[in-house]
Scaffold this active site. Structure first.
Site, PDB file in Angstrom:
ATOM      1  N   ASN A 110      45.926  15.551  28.506  1.00  0.00           N
ATOM      2  CA  ASN A 110      46.245  16.083  27.184  1.00  0.00           C
ATOM      3  C   ASN A 110      45.001  16.663  26.539  1.00  0.00           C
ATOM      4  O   ASN A 110      43.885  16.231  26.804  1.00  0.00           O
ATOM      5  CB  ASN A 110      46.870  14.999  26.290  1.00  0.00           C
ATOM      6  CG  ASN A 110      45.829  14.208  25.518  1.00  0.00           C
ATOM      7  OD1 ASN A 110      45.329  14.643  24.483  1.00  0.00           O
ATOM      8  ND2 ASN A 110      45.481  13.028  26.039  1.00  0.00           N
ATOM      9  N   PHE A 114      43.853  15.676  18.024  1.00  0.00           N
ATOM     10  CA  PHE A 114      44.146  14.940  16.787  1.00  0.00           C
ATOM     11  C   PHE A 114      45.186  15.652  15.915  1.00  0.00           C
ATOM     12  O   PHE A 114      45.023  15.758  14.690  1.00  0.00           O
ATOM     13  CB  PHE A 114      42.877  14.699  15.968  1.00  0.00           C
ATOM     14  CG  PHE A 114      41.969  13.621  16.489  1.00  0.00           C
ATOM     15  CD1 PHE A 114      42.364  12.748  17.485  1.00  0.00           C
ATOM     16  CD2 PHE A 114      40.699  13.479  15.961  1.00  0.00           C
ATOM     17  CE1 PHE A 114      41.510  11.759  17.959  1.00  0.00           C
ATOM     18  CE2 PHE A 114      39.837  12.482  16.423  1.00  0.00           C
ATOM     19  CZ  PHE A 114      40.239  11.619  17.427  1.00  0.00           C
ATOM     20  N   SER A 172      37.577  10.644  21.918  1.00  0.00           N
ATOM     21  CA  SER A 172      38.501  11.693  22.355  1.00  0.00           C
ATOM     22  C   SER A 172      37.700  12.892  22.843  1.00  0.00           C
ATOM     23  O   SER A 172      36.772  13.347  22.174  1.00  0.00           O
ATOM     24  CB  SER A 172      39.404  12.131  21.197  1.00  0.00           C
ATOM     25  OG  SER A 172      40.131  13.294  21.566  1.00  0.00           O
ATOM     26  N   ASN A 174      38.841  15.865  23.046  1.00  0.00           N
ATOM     27  CA  ASN A 174      39.560  17.074  22.640  1.00  0.00           C
ATOM     28  C   ASN A 174      39.184  17.601  21.259  1.00  0.00           C
ATOM     29  O   ASN A 174      39.772  18.559  20.778  1.00  0.00           O
ATOM     30  CB  ASN A 174      41.068  16.821  22.707  1.00  0.00           C
ATOM     31  CG  ASN A 174      41.502  16.423  24.109  1.00  0.00           C
ATOM     32  OD1 ASN A 174      41.087  17.049  25.079  1.00  0.00           O
ATOM     33  ND2 ASN A 174      42.291  15.374  24.203  1.00  0.00           N
ATOM     34  N   THR A 175      38.214  16.969  20.611  1.00  0.00           N
ATOM     35  CA  THR A 175      37.634  17.492  19.380  1.00  0.00           C
ATOM     36  C   THR A 175      36.162  17.748  19.669  1.00  0.00           C
ATOM     37  O   THR A 175      35.425  16.826  20.029  1.00  0.00           O
ATOM     38  CB  THR A 175      37.792  16.496  18.217  1.00  0.00           C
ATOM     39  OG1 THR A 175      39.188  16.316  17.942  1.00  0.00           O
ATOM     40  CG2 THR A 175      37.092  17.004  16.967  1.00  0.00           C
ATOM     41  N   LYS A 210      36.562   2.602  19.971  1.00  0.00           N
ATOM     42  CA  LYS A 210      37.121   3.017  21.253  1.00  0.00           C
ATOM     43  C   LYS A 210      36.142   3.963  21.928  1.00  0.00           C
ATOM     44  O   LYS A 210      35.725   4.969  21.351  1.00  0.00           O
ATOM     45  CB  LYS A 210      38.470   3.712  21.060  1.00  0.00           C
ATOM     46  CG  LYS A 210      39.214   3.988  22.366  1.00  0.00           C
ATOM     47  CD  LYS A 210      40.647   4.444  22.080  1.00  0.00           C
ATOM     48  CE  LYS A 210      41.469   4.551  23.359  1.00  0.00           C
ATOM     49  NZ  LYS A 210      42.880   4.892  23.073  1.00  0.00           N
ATOM     50  N   ASN A 239      39.029   5.264  26.547  1.00  0.00           N
ATOM     51  CA  ASN A 239      39.833   6.447  26.284  1.00  0.00           C
ATOM     52  C   ASN A 239      40.020   7.218  27.599  1.00  0.00           C
ATOM     53  O   ASN A 239      39.729   6.713  28.680  1.00  0.00           O
ATOM     54  CB  ASN A 239      39.137   7.321  25.231  1.00  0.00           C
ATOM     55  CG  ASN A 239      40.121   8.100  24.371  1.00  0.00           C
ATOM     56  OD1 ASN A 239      41.112   8.625  24.860  1.00  0.00           O
ATOM     57  ND2 ASN A 239      39.838   8.190  23.075  1.00  0.00           N
TER      58      ASN A 239
END
Length: 352
Positions: A110, A114, A172, A174-175, A210, A239
């Site tokens: 993915n 967010f 994460s 993805n940011t 995390k 993660n």
């Protein structure tokens, strides 16, 4: 797995993964989910950072980003739930498509970024939930924020009243640049800000962090030092990963975070290293590739006080949750453990 669940999963796997995810949440909200409630026993019941749990099997953040299906999920067999990530302002996330099934690998990639309804909407839903299992919130930062570190504290201040714990998500992939906040100085400053808000609450709650599975030994040691010095309540390991080692699915080259079965060994080794570095004094939550009772038990014996899952449900459905809990109970009994805590970290050395 029932024939109805099997048919439903088969149907969902024929459509776009993100649409399927939305339909699954809608089905839960309309009452199509399980109603068994949390599985428990004298062996499974435990305590995580002061939070009593009927069992140590939790829902990982990301499945119910906006706290829309808390009631149905609380009846699915979980011992606790984590929703979010929530950011101060609502944001759409990254462009679609951004979720990919890797069926041959029992995995997913993915790059959501967010996407969520924002802290005010999520706080309102959390406040309406009548607790049957503890619910925690994953804290995030807006992509275009001028002060991402401050965003985490802002979300906690807004949403703290109804939740059992909060997780600072600096892992994460993805940011852009978010993982830079895992550096020692940046993480220390960020967590101090969050803990300052926590300590001022009428009801202070546990704070977890995390972390990513793609950290080297120095970075892990730094995180352990920060967590220990600040007396953090727990660490969630881990993660998603940026690694693509050993994948065979057609979507293996997609950008984003990889979750599911291929992550199990990598995340469990990170978990064991953290257990060693913190001398077992900080509760750890093991997440990454859990799809069976045996894998949940392996993470517990590597040092986890509780575990979380998400991606395995894409392939096995929600019935997997009570199946894992009951299987874990049997494994604890077979090894002569009268409670879960006795098993934590008993095979940590085999993962180092």
């Amino acid at each position: 797995m029932s024939l109805l669940e099997q048919a439903g999963l088969g149907l969902l796997r024929r459509i776009d993964p993100e649409q399927a995810h939305g339909l699954a949440l809608k089905a839960l909200r309309t009452g199509l989910g399980p109603r068994s409630g949390p599985v428990s026993s004298s062996r499974l019941s435990t305590n995580l950072a002061g939070i009593p749990l009927a069992n140590p099997i939790g829902l990982a953040a990301g499945f119910d980003k906006n706290a829309e299906a808390l009631g149905p999920l609380s009846r699915a067999g979980f011992g606790f739930l984590e929703v979010g990530a929530a950011t101060p302002r609502a944001q759409p996330g990254n462009a679609k498509p951004r979720l990919f099934r890797l069926t041959e690998d029992r995995a997913a990639i993915n790059r959501f970024g967010f996407n969520n309804d924002g802290m005010d909407a999520i706080a309102a839903r959390l406040a309406r939930y009548r607790s049957t299992v503890p619910v925690g919130l994953n804290l995030g930062a807006n992509k275009d924020s001028d002060d991402r570190a401050a965003d985490f504290a802002k979300v906690l201040h807004c949403c703290a009243a109804p939740i059992a714990f909060a997780t600072v998500n600096v892992s994460s992939p993805n940011t852009e640049s978010l993982r830079d906040l895992q550096g020692k100085a940046a993480l220390d400053a960020l967590l101090r800000g969050v803990l300052e808000v926590r300590d001022a609450l009428p009801r202070p709650i546990p704070i977890f962090v995390k972390i990513a599975p793609d950290l080297d030994e120095e970075a892990l040691s730094d995180i352990a030092d920060v967590a220990t010095s600040l007396r953090l309540d727990g660490i969630i390991a881990t993660n998603t990963t940026l690694s693509r080692e050993g994948l065979s699915s057609a979507h293996a080259s997609e950008q984003g975070g990889l979750s599911g079965a291929p992550l199990f060994e990598k995340s469990t080794r990170i978990l064991a290293r953290l257990s060693h570095l913190t001398d077992g004094k900080i509760p750890l939550i093991g997440v990454g590739g859990v799809g069976s009772a045996e894998q949940a038990y392996a993470k517990i014996k590597a040092g986890a006080s509780a575990v979380q899952l998400y991606t395995a449900m894409v392939y096995e459905g929600l019935s997997l949750v009570p199946q894992i809990a009951k299987g874990l109970d049997a494994l604890l009994l077979a090894d002569g453990h009268s409670n879960l805590a006795d098993a934590v970290g008993t095979e940590r050395e085999t993962w180092l």
